[in-house]
Design an enzyme around this catalytic site. Structure first.
Site, PDB file in Angstrom:
ATOM      1  N   ASN A  23      -5.355  -9.893   3.288  1.00 41.68           N
ATOM      2  CA  ASN A  23      -6.340 -10.907   2.909  1.00 41.68           C
ATOM      3  C   ASN A  23      -6.611 -10.960   1.411  1.00 41.68           C
ATOM      4  O   ASN A  23      -7.281 -11.871   0.928  1.00 41.68           O
ATOM      5  CB  ASN A  23      -7.658 -10.664   3.654  1.00 41.68           C
ATOM      6  N   GLY A  25      -5.214  -9.399  -2.846  1.00 44.15           N
ATOM      7  CA  GLY A  25      -4.352  -8.606  -3.713  1.00 44.15           C
ATOM      8  C   GLY A  25      -2.884  -8.652  -3.361  1.00 44.15           C
ATOM      9  O   GLY A  25      -2.325  -9.706  -3.034  1.00 44.15           O
ATOM     10  N   ASP A  61      -9.016  -2.571  12.165  1.00 44.43           N
ATOM     11  CA  ASP A  61      -9.364  -1.440  11.325  1.00 44.43           C
ATOM     12  C   ASP A  61      -8.281  -0.390  11.546  1.00 44.43           C
ATOM     13  O   ASP A  61      -8.130   0.127  12.658  1.00 44.43           O
ATOM     14  CB  ASP A  61     -10.734  -0.897  11.730  1.00 44.43           C
ATOM     15  N   VAL A  62      -7.514  -0.087  10.499  1.00 42.63           N
ATOM     16  CA  VAL A  62      -6.358   0.796  10.688  1.00 42.63           C
ATOM     17  C   VAL A  62      -6.758   2.230  11.004  1.00 42.63           C
ATOM     18  O   VAL A  62      -5.910   3.052  11.361  1.00 42.63           O
ATOM     19  CB  VAL A  62      -5.403   0.773   9.469  1.00 42.63           C
ATOM     20  N   TYR A 153      -5.479  10.101  -2.962  1.00 38.27           N
ATOM     21  CA  TYR A 153      -4.678   8.869  -2.935  1.00 38.27           C
ATOM     22  C   TYR A 153      -3.192   9.167  -3.136  1.00 38.27           C
ATOM     23  O   TYR A 153      -2.344   8.668  -2.394  1.00 38.27           O
ATOM     24  CB  TYR A 153      -5.177   7.927  -4.031  1.00 38.27           C
ATOM     25  N   ILE A 186      -0.310  -3.106 -11.396  1.00 37.43           N
ATOM     26  CA  ILE A 186      -0.091  -4.513 -11.076  1.00 37.43           C
ATOM     27  C   ILE A 186      -1.333  -5.321 -11.426  1.00 37.43           C
ATOM     28  O   ILE A 186      -2.467  -4.843 -11.253  1.00 37.43           O
ATOM     29  CB  ILE A 186       0.226  -4.685  -9.566  1.00 37.43           C
TER      30      ILE A 186
END
Length: 247
Positions: A23, A25, A61-62, A153, A186
């Site tokens: 949805n 980026g 929701d993953v 991350y 990016i």
């Protein structure tokens, strides 16, 4: 649906593609590019809203396997079996190691790494029956290069490499490929709000001398999803202007 030319000029057959976190980026750019190439595209967002025009947007929701299963059931009912999965959904909770709570670490792992596992596991059922599948995992240059303040991350993004290569060895004989795209810095809403001095500091480390564009990620994903990349699996493709080369 009318077939349209893909990135290398060949025609795709209206395959069904799912982009998690499609949805906004990078995920949104990937979804839009696949739509332009003739794919029937579904995207997930937590709200079930906000996807690009031409996509089926479903709530998921993953971090919740039941939510993923419901999303797949809806996509299968409306579009058909998912043949291409782009695992893009991700979060950050950046802080230095000594300040990072266990929750900060596990939340990022659960979304970025375990979330990809949940999606791929559900998608593999249809892919195995069809003896065809394309799995593209959106990692990051920091998954290979490392980054202070991002142990959670970078660990999650490094784990996607092992996931793709294990998938390749396990399912490669069934016409299923699994590859990793590792973007660098990016141009997105996240980089746009960085202070000018910080942006300059980042740019000085990038051999290309600029930030990447979301369409450059999208085109790489589209190629990996295409028939032209049928013999490419277990690969890590950096799209980072040379930032992480050698890692």
């Amino acid at each position: 649906m009318t077939e349209q030319a893909n990135v290398n000029g060949t025609a795709e057959s209206g395959r069904v593609a799912l982009v998690t976190g499609g949805n906004r980026g990078i995920g949104r750019a990937i979804a839009e590019d696949l739509i332009a190439a003739g794919y029937r595209v579904a995207v997930t967002s937590r709200s079930g809203e906000g996807g690009p025009e031409g996509a089926l947007t479903v709530a998921a929701d993953v971090t919740d396997a039941a939510s993923i299963d419901a999303a797949f059931s809806q996509i299968e009912a409306e579009l058909g079996t998912v043949e291409v999965v782009v695992a893009n959904a991700g979060v950050t909770k950046d802080t230095l190691l000594l300040r990072m709570s266990e929750e900060d670490f596990t939340d990022v792992i659960d979304t970025n790494l375990t979330g990809a596992f949940r999606v791929i596991k559900r998608a593999s059922k249809g892919m195995l029956k069809a003896r065809f599948g394309r799995v593209v995992l959106i990692s990051s240059v920091v998954g290979l290069y490392g980054s202070p303040g991002q142990i959670n991350y970078s660990s999650s993004k490094a784990g996607l490499v092992g996931m793709a290569r294990s998938l390749t060895r396990e399912l490669g004989g069934r016409g299923i490929t699994a590859n990793v795209v590792a973007p660098g810095f990016i141009e997105t809403e996240m980089t746009a709000v960085l202070p000018e001095a910080t942006q300059k500091q980042y740019l000085e480390t990038i051999p290309a001398g600029r930030f990447g564009r979301v369409d450059e990620i999208a085109k790489t994903v589209r190629w990996l999803a295409s028939d032209d990349a049928a013999y490419v699996s277990g690969a890590v493709i950096p799209v980072d202007g040379g930032l992480g080369m050698g890692h």
